[in-house]
Design an enzyme around this catalytic site. Structure first.
Site, PDB file in Angstrom:
ATOM      1  N   ASP A 190      34.466  51.086  49.218  1.00 14.51           N
ATOM      2  CA  ASP A 190      33.128  51.644  49.454  1.00 14.51           C
ATOM      3  C   ASP A 190      32.055  50.925  48.648  1.00 14.51           C
ATOM      4  OD1 ASP A 190      33.850  52.449  46.944  1.00 14.51           O
ATOM      5  OD2 ASP A 190      33.348  54.566  47.216  1.00 14.51           O
ATOM      6  N   CYS A 228      34.917  49.160  44.743  1.00 18.24           N
ATOM      7  CA  CYS A 228      36.353  48.882  44.602  1.00 18.24           C
ATOM      8  C   CYS A 228      36.720  48.236  43.270  1.00 18.24           C
ATOM      9  CB  CYS A 228      36.875  48.062  45.777  1.00 18.24           C
ATOM     10  SG  CYS A 228      36.129  46.431  45.957  1.00 18.24           S
ATOM     11  N   HIS A 281      37.404  42.445  48.269  1.00 15.89           N
ATOM     12  CA  HIS A 281      38.022  43.734  47.954  1.00 15.89           C
ATOM     13  C   HIS A 281      39.043  43.593  46.829  1.00 15.89           C
ATOM     14  CE1 HIS A 281      39.224  47.864  48.543  1.00 15.89           C
ATOM     15  NE2 HIS A 281      40.486  47.474  48.498  1.00 15.89           N
TER      16      HIS A 281
END
EC number: 3.4.19.12
Length: 234
Positions: A84, A87, A229
């Site tokens: 979101d 991370c 990510h």
């Protein structure tokens, strides 16, 4: 020109994602300084002292890639983290809590992640005196945007963390951090092995020691799994 632009973009991407670190190199000599066009470097990389042009530029620090440890495939369990925009911060707070035997509930994880983000903003954007302690992070930040722009964005929950935030938080929290990539992304025969390869370490000075002021903290291991990510390894 296109080749040069592609190379520059590749370096910037490595720096943003924590795959590379800055090693500052300067040259006060005309023979070296004049050979590097100032138009190819951000203005913040160039200064003049007593008539000599000092050019500061980034050199990829690949010490982990050269070390025996970097050749070793390590095995861990992957603890998935919500993607979101928080991370990196979520993975860090989960890892630090895990090392203390604490499990965070979703709300606590989110709140603690936001606190880490704001801690970065505090030392880099709100306190000029503190900022001077994080020169490597400042260089990583200003490689492709102004400090003012960074400070406008870092407070937003959807602004991804990366190299500069890791440089700050490892020092601020006195926390050793190692970033890994999946084994198959390391180019080992094109296979899809289940292991992980370390690519960068932050805060190694906090990994152990005895005596006054010394710490002995467990490493937090982060998995960079592509597309900006981060997950946690444990």
């Amino acid at each position: 020109m296109e080749l040069k632009s592609s190379s520059n973009n590749n370096i910037l991407e490595q720096l943003r994602n924590g795959f590379a670190r800055f090693e500052l190199v300067s040259s006060p000599t005309a023979s070296v300084s004049d050979s590097i066009s100032s138009t190819s470097l951000p203005a913040s990389f160039i200064s003049t002292t007593k008539g000599n042009s000092y050019v500061f530029f980034a050199r990829i620090n690949s010490s982990m890639n050269r070390s025996p440890a970097a050749k070793k495939v390590e095995k861990y369990a992957v603890d998935r983290v919500k993607g979101d925009g928080r991370c990196l911060f979520r993975a860090l707070v989960k890892g630090m809590a895990f090392n203390k035997g604490i499990t965070l509930n979703p709300q606590r994880e989110r709140d603690d992640a936001d606190e880490l983000r704001m801690a970065v903003k505090e030392v880099i954007c709100n306190d000029p005196k503190e900022r001077e302690k994080y020169k490597e992070a400042l260089v990583a930040i200003t490689v492709d945007e102004s400090l003012k722009r960074f400070c406008q964005r870092i407070g937003r929950h959807d602004f991804w963390g990366g190299e500069s935030e890791l440089l700050v938080l490892s020092k601020l929290c006195k926390q050793p951090i190692i970033v890994y990539i999946p084994e198959h992304e390391h180019g080992r025969g094109g296979g899809y092995g289940p292991g992980f390869i370390p690519i960068q370490e932050y805060g190694s000075e906090f990994r152990g020691g005895w005596g006054k002021g010394k710490t002995n903290k467990n490493v937090v291991r982060l998995l960079y799994s592509g597309r900006n990510h981060y997950d946690l390894l444990r």
